[in-house]
Design an enzyme around this catalytic site. Structure first.
Site, short mmCIF file in Angstrom:
data_model
loop_
_atom_site.label_atom_id
_atom_site.label_comp_id
_atom_site.label_asym_id
_atom_site.label_seq_id
_atom_site.Cartn_x
_atom_site.Cartn_y
_atom_site.Cartn_z
N GLU A 181 6.36 -8.06 -6.35
CA GLU A 181 6.73 -8.31 -4.95
C GLU A 181 8.21 -8.64 -4.74
O GLU A 181 8.55 -9.61 -4.08
CB GLU A 181 5.84 -9.44 -4.38
N ASN A 236 4.94 -4.17 -9.51
CA ASN A 236 3.75 -4.31 -8.67
C ASN A 236 4.12 -4.87 -7.29
O ASN A 236 4.95 -5.78 -7.19
CB ASN A 236 2.81 -5.31 -9.39
N HIS A 266 -4.25 -4.49 -0.65
CA HIS A 266 -5.07 -5.43 0.14
C HIS A 266 -5.21 -4.78 1.51
O HIS A 266 -4.36 -4.93 2.38
CB HIS A 266 -4.37 -6.79 0.23
N GLU A 321 -4.95 -4.63 -6.93
CA GLU A 321 -5.54 -5.82 -6.28
C GLU A 321 -6.40 -5.42 -5.09
O GLU A 321 -6.37 -6.06 -4.04
CB GLU A 321 -4.43 -6.78 -5.83
N ASP A 339 -8.82 -4.86 -2.18
CA ASP A 339 -9.92 -5.41 -1.37
C ASP A 339 -9.77 -4.84 0.03
O ASP A 339 -8.68 -4.38 0.41
CB ASP A 339 -9.99 -6.95 -1.38
#
Ligand code: G3I
Length: 324
Positions: free
Chosen positions: A131, A178, A214, A246, A248
């Site tokens: 990030e 990432n 996400h 990650e 979701d």
């Protein structure tokens, strides 16, 4: 459980299914059973972050990380490391120590050497830097980048240095950059693409990019799916691995309609992985709705993962299996 396992279903393809979890959950037999039967890649949701694994200057706490790595070995799962350089969850002693650039450089160098070095034989890939970009593609202000920082504060200089340190500590690990909100073609993924090219051209050891993903349900819009696909393809053309790290999909409720929409979107991503061999991993951020960061962070949403609160497969699992 009467339903085929994701882990088995992915075997004929170039990608695996993974998940990130917290070590204490391993004590729950049902949790551990679903985890080891459904997934072949494991990651620490928090246990390898700086503040957890290196809580004071001369103290490393490897207990939870070791437990996760041991579980993965025992169940023939590969392990993904997360994360060495991040603006969040840095230990207080680093932030409050009043260190100059030379000292900050020594701290991060030693941290990477100790942590990546300890697991050099166990971890197949590291999120070396996490990030580092803002939404507009500019570099984020972080304690590692800003003055004093680690002293390589020209552009992505500190990122390059971190990759070199990680490579020295864990020469066999694949090294990833990432980030989130980088799955489509957008200013943030453009910046990440430019950086990846620059690192490759300058011989910096980068092997892949992580797309956290996400997602909101509206990522199922055809133009969004196309943009995700095209973005993955451009990174693949650089010769990089792409991993969904990650995943979701947060929903406003758990109604049959919502779960069906969610299932279709999960299945679309599996279809992409089938189609794009450079996409090597579909990893969920957790796997059961019983343990997810989503309801606490995005109030009023939840139901984000493929297994329900009782660890039973939701429509998402069936839909993903149907694609395979
Ligand atoms: O474990 C402590 C507990 O002892 C304490 O009482 C409690 C009080 O605040 O905090 C607990 O720790 C929390 C931890 O999650 C475990 O639940 C931390 O406060 C909380 O900050 C931490 O949140 C984590 C977050 O990263 C921190 O930024 C989430 O679990 C974790 O899922 C999340 O993961 C990040 C990825 O690393 C990077 N990408 C985004 C993703 C979601 O934010």
């Amino acid at each position: 459980m009467g339903i085929a396992a994701l882990r088995e279903a992915a075997k004929p393809y170039a990608f695996d299914f993974g998940t990130a979890i917290e070590a204490p959950f391993l004590a729950n037999a049902k949790f551990a059973e679903v985890l080891s039967s459904q997934f072949s890649v494991l990651e620490a949701e928090n246990s390898m972050k700086f503040e957890r694994i290196h809580p004071s200057k001369d103290v490393y706490d490897f207990e939870d990380a070791d437990a996760l790595v041991a579980f993965a070995k025992q169940h023939n799962m590969r392990f993904r490391g997360h994360t060495l350089v991040w603006h969040s969850q840095i230990a207080k002693w680093v932030l409050e120590g009043g260190y100059n650039a030379v000292q900050m450089r020594q701290i991060l160098d030693e941290h990477i050497r100790k942590v990546a070095g300890r697991y050099a034989a166990d971890i197949y890939a590291w999120d070396v830097v996490n990030e580092a970009f803002e939404e507009d593609g500019s570099l984020r202000h972080t304690p590692w980048f800003d003055q004093p920082g680690i002293g390589f504060s020209q552009g992505t200089g500190y990122i390059k240095q971190a990759f070199r340190w990680a490579n020295a500590a864990a020469p066999n690990a694949k090294l990833f950059y990432n980030d989130y909100n980088n799955e489509t073609l957008c200013p943030k993924s453009d910046a990440m693409y430019a950086m990846a090219r620059d690192l490759l051209e300058n011989g910096v050891p980068i092997d892949g990019v992580g797309l956290q993903m996400h997602l909101l349900p509206d990522a199922d819009a055809p133009e969004t799916l196309k943009s995700i696909y095209d973005n993955i393809v451009r990174f693949a053309r650089l010769g990089l691995d792409i991993e969904i790290t990650e995943l979701d999909i947060r929903m406003p409720d758990g109604s049959p309609e919502s779960l069906d929409r969610q299932a279709k979107l999960y299945a679309e991503l599996v279809r992409m992985a089938k189609d794009l061999p450079a996409l090597k991993l579909i990893q969920f951020w957790g796997f059961t709705d019983a343990h997810s960061w989503i309801p606490g962070f995005f109030k009023g949403t939840g139901w984000a993962l493929p297994f329900d609160e009782n660890y039973l497969p939701k429509p998402a699992v069936e839909a993903m299996l149907a694609v395979l």
